[in-house]
Design an enzyme around this catalytic site. Structure first.
Site, PDB file in Angstrom:
ATOM      1  CE1 TYR A  49      -4.284   0.936  -0.219  1.00 23.22           C
ATOM      2  CE2 TYR A  49      -4.418  -1.301   0.610  1.00 23.22           C
ATOM      3  CZ  TYR A  49      -5.002  -0.223  -0.013  1.00 23.22           C
ATOM      4  OH  TYR A  49      -6.289  -0.300  -0.435  1.00 23.22           O
ATOM      5  CD  GLU A  51      -4.785   5.295   1.041  1.00 23.81           C
ATOM      6  OE1 GLU A  51      -4.731   6.154   1.935  1.00 23.81           O
ATOM      7  OE2 GLU A  51      -5.763   4.563   0.843  1.00 23.81           O
ATOM      8  CG  ASP A 195      -8.516  10.965 -23.579  1.00 23.37           C
ATOM      9  OD1 ASP A 195      -7.510  10.238 -23.584  1.00 23.37           O
ATOM     10  OD2 ASP A 195      -9.667  10.549 -23.344  1.00 23.37           O
ATOM     11  CB  THR A 221      -5.115   4.301 -21.852  1.00 22.92           C
ATOM     12  OG1 THR A 221      -4.849   4.317 -23.252  1.00 22.92           O
ATOM     13  CG2 THR A 221      -6.567   4.655 -21.604  1.00 22.92           C
ATOM     14  CE  LYS A 224      -7.625   2.596 -24.795  1.00 27.89           C
ATOM     15  NZ  LYS A 224      -8.684   3.615 -24.839  1.00 27.89           N
ATOM     16  NE  ARG A 230      -7.153  -3.235 -19.293  1.00 33.60           N
ATOM     17  CZ  ARG A 230      -7.350  -3.284 -20.611  1.00 33.60           C
ATOM     18  NH1 ARG A 230      -6.658  -4.105 -21.363  1.00 33.60           N
ATOM     19  NH2 ARG A 230      -8.241  -2.515 -21.173  1.00 33.60           N
TER      20      ARG A 230
END
Ligand SMILES: *Cc1c(COP(=O)(O)O)cnc(C)c1O
Length: 409
Positions: A49, A51, A195, A221, A224, A230
């Site tokens: 983790y 954060e 984008d 992203t 792609k 991903r």
């Protein structure tokens, strides 16, 4: 080993790898990551983790994780020439949500491309948060040319006075004039968000215009054309860095997926290589060769051609709609998706087009001279979508042809 622990799942994963390897994968948003990217994704980093951001975490034990995230940020800034990079977005849609949240209040007017003109759900569609939270106005392409009409966009923006111009697409195959969009944004007092989800890898390699010098925020992203895990990424000017970071965490997300961030660092190193540059330019060469071969065989490409990795093919010259075509093509070993054409006269479930892209084929190693063969297979199926014998024969030919192109790299 999954193969020993869970034979059922292991067989399913193997079956999917075999399927991916034996078909022409032509969905433009997909790619094939390297084994190095897979290794980072499957690493123990998924156990942690983290954060917060490097040097400002809410959990202890971050000495190594901070270095990994900084590495990804540095590589992202260098690759795209950006002042600031946030590498934590879980995917493209949350990256876009963060971009809106950083600069907009609910109810603010926004403009984005309409869905049939190539826009994404997150660019203001009514079923999406972007259309529910904001007062969204859709830009449509010119019905004659199927191109963006910048004079019309300027006129619309001067009326709407959007807070944000959200520019990017999933199916518009032509290069954007980012300089002109910047001028329109300035004229109407809007922020410019671009984008580049689809074309990120092409932009990184210089095979497609880079919006970073013009835009206030660039989202993308990473899975792609960039050929990474991903995920999503946001670039911005330094003056917006704090707002973007706070929108991602704690605005939308909790802990980042650090295995994904590490895999992104790998992909960014790959994308900075000479080999990747050649790859990206070949994607575009392959797409142009494919578009030409399809036109030579009597099909129409929306807007007349492509400047990137994808195209929408208008099937109305053939007696088949997009959905029927996509199903028949899959049986023939050619996997694509049905897609509306601009101002499509047919319903969304049976639109007039299919969308084709070359990133996966190019990763496999196909070159422009292979595209006439690919076009022959596609057109053969479109001509006789009910000829099962022909479809089965095509699937065999495709699988045999692909045997000489390795799948893993
Ligand atoms: C794919 C895509 C997205 C969304 O990405 P996800 O990772 O599927 O959430 C956003 N914008 C554009 C233009 C896209 O093509």
């Amino acid at each position: 080993m999954i193969s020993e622990f869970d034979e059922t799942l292991s067989e399913l994963i193997k079956a999917e790898e075999a399927r991916q390897a034996r078909v022409l994968r032509m969905i433009p948003s997909e790619n094939i990551v390297s084994d190095n990217v897979l290794e980072a994704l499957g690493s123990v980093l998924t156990n942690k983790y983290s954060e917060g951001y490097p040097g400002k975490r809410y959990y202890q034990g971050q000495a190594v994780l901070d270095q990994i995230e900084r590495l990804a940020q540095e590589r992202a800034r260098a690759l795209f020439g950006a002042e600031h990079a946030n590498v934590q977005s879980y995917s493209g849609s949350p990256a876009n949500m963060a971009a809106y949240m950083a600069v907009c209040q609910p109810g603010d007017p926004i403009v984005g491309l309409g869905l049939n003109s190539g826009g994404h759900l997150t660019h203001g569609r009514n079923v999406n948060f972007s259309g529910k939270l904001y007062d969204a106005h859709a830009i449509e392409v010119n019905p004659e040319t199927e191109l963006l009409d910048y004079d019309a966009i300027e006129k619309m923006c001067l009326e709407v006075r959007p807070k944000v111009m959200f520019i990017g697409t999933t199916s518009y195959s032509r290069a954007f004039d980012f300089e002109r969009i910047r001028a329109i944004a300035d004229a109407c007092g809007a922020l410019m968000i671009v984008d580049i989800a689809h074309v990120a890898g092409l932009v990184a390699a210089g095979a497609y215009p880079n919006p970073v010098p013009y835009a206030d925020i660039v989202t993308m992203t990473t899975h792609k054309t960039l050929r990474g895990p991903r995920g999503g990424m946001i670039l911005c000017r330094e003056k917006l860095a704090r707002d973007i970071d706070r929108a991602v965490f704690p605005g939308i997300q909790g802990g980042p997926h650090m295995n994904q961030v590490a895999a992104l660092a790998v992909a960014l190193k790959e994308a900075a290589s000479e080999g990747f540059k050649r790859y990206a330019f070949r994607i575009v060469d392959n797409a142009r060769a494919l578009a030409k071969a399809l036109v030579d065989r009597g099909l129409r490409i929306v807007s007349g051609g492509t400047d990137c990795h994808l195209m929408v093919v208008d099937l109305r010259a053939k007696a088949v709609d997009g959905k029927t075509a996509a199903i028949a093509l899959e049986k023939a070993g050619i996997v694509c998706n049905f897609n509306a054409i601009p101002y499509d006269p047919n319903p969304p479930r049976h639109p007039s087009g299919i969308r084709l892209g070359t990133p996966c084929l190019t990763t496999r190693g196909l070159v422009p001279s292979d595209m006439t063969r690919v076009a022959d297979w596609i057109v053969g199926v479109l001509d006789e979508p009910d000829n099962q014998a022909r479809i089965e024969r095509t699937a065999c030919e495709v699988a045999e042809f692909l045997e000489k192109f390795p799948y893993r790299h």
